[in-house]
Design an enzyme around this catalytic site. Sequence first.
Site, PDB file in Angstrom:
ATOM      1  N   CYS A 103       0.745  -1.825   0.112  1.00  0.00           N
ATOM      2  CA  CYS A 103       0.160   0.145   0.127  1.00  0.00           C
ATOM      3  C   CYS A 103       0.925   1.135  -0.015  1.00  0.00           C
ATOM      4  O   CYS A 103       0.494   2.442  -0.599  1.00  0.00           O
ATOM      5  CB  CYS A 103      -1.002   0.104   0.905  1.00  0.00           C
ATOM      6  SG  CYS A 103      -1.597  -1.303   1.394  1.00  0.00           S
ATOM      7  N   CYS A 138      -2.343  -1.177  10.866  1.00  0.00           N
ATOM      8  CA  CYS A 138      -2.382  -1.494  10.246  1.00  0.00           C
ATOM      9  C   CYS A 138      -2.149  -3.342   9.653  1.00  0.00           C
ATOM     10  O   CYS A 138      -2.693  -4.004   8.735  1.00  0.00           O
ATOM     11  CB  CYS A 138      -1.126  -1.334   8.913  1.00  0.00           C
ATOM     12  SG  CYS A 138      -1.481   0.124   7.793  1.00  0.00           S
ATOM     13  N   CYS A 205      14.220  15.425  37.596  1.00  0.00           N
ATOM     14  CA  CYS A 205      15.549  15.850  37.138  1.00  0.00           C
ATOM     15  C   CYS A 205      15.768  16.183  35.742  1.00  0.00           C
ATOM     16  O   CYS A 205      16.896  16.726  35.319  1.00  0.00           O
ATOM     17  CB  CYS A 205      15.197  13.837  36.204  1.00  0.00           C
ATOM     18  SG  CYS A 205      16.447  12.613  38.138  1.00  0.00           S
ATOM     19  N   CYS A 247      12.549   4.564  33.884  1.00  0.00           N
ATOM     20  CA  CYS A 247      12.640   5.614  34.316  1.00  0.00           C
ATOM     21  C   CYS A 247      11.484   5.843  35.848  1.00  0.00           C
ATOM     22  O   CYS A 247      12.230   6.061  36.739  1.00  0.00           O
ATOM     23  CB  CYS A 247      12.205   6.774  32.961  1.00  0.00           C
ATOM     24  SG  CYS A 247      13.456   7.933  33.231  1.00  0.00           S
TER      25      CYS A 247
END
Lengths: 286, 153, 107
Positions: A103, A138, A205, A247
Amino acid sequence: MKRNLLIVLLGTTSLYSMVSRVALADPSEGPLFIDGEIEMITRTESVDGHPLPEVISGWHYRTESTQALEADSFENPGMLAVEEGEVLWSTVEGSEGKSCESCHDDAAESMVSVGSSYPKWDEASGKPVNIEQRINMCRVENMGAEPYPFDKGGQKQMTAYIKNQSLGKPVEIDVEEGDMQAWWERGKEMYYTRTGQLDLSCASCHERNNGKYIRADHLSQGNVNGFPTYRLKQSALVSLHNRFRGCIRDTRAEMPDAFSDDLMALEVYTTWRSQGLSVETPAVRQ
Amino acid sequence: MNKSKRQFLGRTLGVSAGMAVTALLGSSRALASVEDVQKAIEAFSGGKTPAEGVVTLTTPEIAENGNSVPISVSVDSPMSEDDYVESVMILAEDNPSALVATFHFSPASGEAVASTRMRLARTQNVLAVAKMSNGDVYSATNNIKVTIGGCGG
Amino acid sequence: MAAKPRVKIPKSAAAGDIITVKTLISHKMESGQRKDDEGNPIPRDIINTFTCTFNGKPVFSCDMDPAVSANPYFEFKAKITEAGTFTFTWVDDAGEVTEMTKDIALK
């Protein structure tokens, strides 16, 4: 008493040396050219409403040898994954006998502004979607293939390949469309909310202390323009939601699931903050 | 990489115990490593003690992550059919195993120059030992500081 | 699904030129030093040898130990005296051989 005094003195000395180290830890000078050709925007004026005057790519916070690795697209080990993504792009999968290429033809043309403009509002689901989710939509709706599980089956490679088509283009997302503002607000709230046993927010941070060291880590602004990123620590590509979770884990908090509403809101907000910086995928970080 | 807290604790205790023993006996892990390194060099050089010079070793002063440290070695040599660099051995003194890699050159190399990336477990000395076609042996040593204690994956 | 190795050399060179060769291959280089989540050692699995020949003659090779980083990278030189073909070979602990060739022309 004398001994205590000595300890205090030693403590003071090490504090001084730490401070001098901080002073030396300013973000490095640029510029970053990939292969000496493609100039990357790694420092730029931030968008209206951004709390910092200038957005700076994480590239500036790394040592020279890590920086050099990103600047050479041959040496950058993240490019191995991009090449795997290129193979997947034209690999037929699923019940419809299609590949991405069936496509979308040449990704260099069809995807050139895709990598720099996600997450986007998706009217059908009433939520923002990122590139990983768009790929899965998709696969399911058009290819009749199984969706990629988080970080598996080629998800990181395909995402990196698509984003790499936008290499050098500034990140720019539409936070006005649909209900994006509400997601932006939710992401902002997450960004500033302290969590975990260490009681840290993203801002602790990456906004208030970027440029300083947390233990041995030179804190960047936490911009997201280089994901998926090749991280030396894992010696592999690391996706944005994997890094979000890492994190959050480091603050010793409960980690939200990848692609959960919480982390999607955070992706919308942090991508908004990173606007103006070039897409660096695959960036190289420590 | 994904160590549980218990494993981590076990390892930390192990290290502390090791350090205590070291302190008591006056020996050290590093010494044992130096012996290993000496043995490896002797096996490589045929017993010759490497001379200084001729070899240039290029490494970063500080490595941001020990998983990937760039290393570059260059040896002065005409690289002719009868005078060339045969091999260069790279050693990391304080890795669990000191051997890193051994490069083999030939006159067809043109120049005895090579680069790769290596793992370093901690701050330590890295050696390059070059063996020439006439049997001469040279070496160079660099110290590399390795950053440990950053944010987890 | 592993990526093909990457090799970079110039397309052509003058006789007598010394060219730079760069190679990069995807491999986790499992050191044998790590343990899995249950505490069991993960067996060593590395590429242990890399070889580069030109028209069948040795140019450069490397014996690797587990301290070579994941996705092994090499950069070295080759003296070009004639047109021909470079052959690059990587061999891992399981005996799996990956080979790639690159041609170079004379200017």
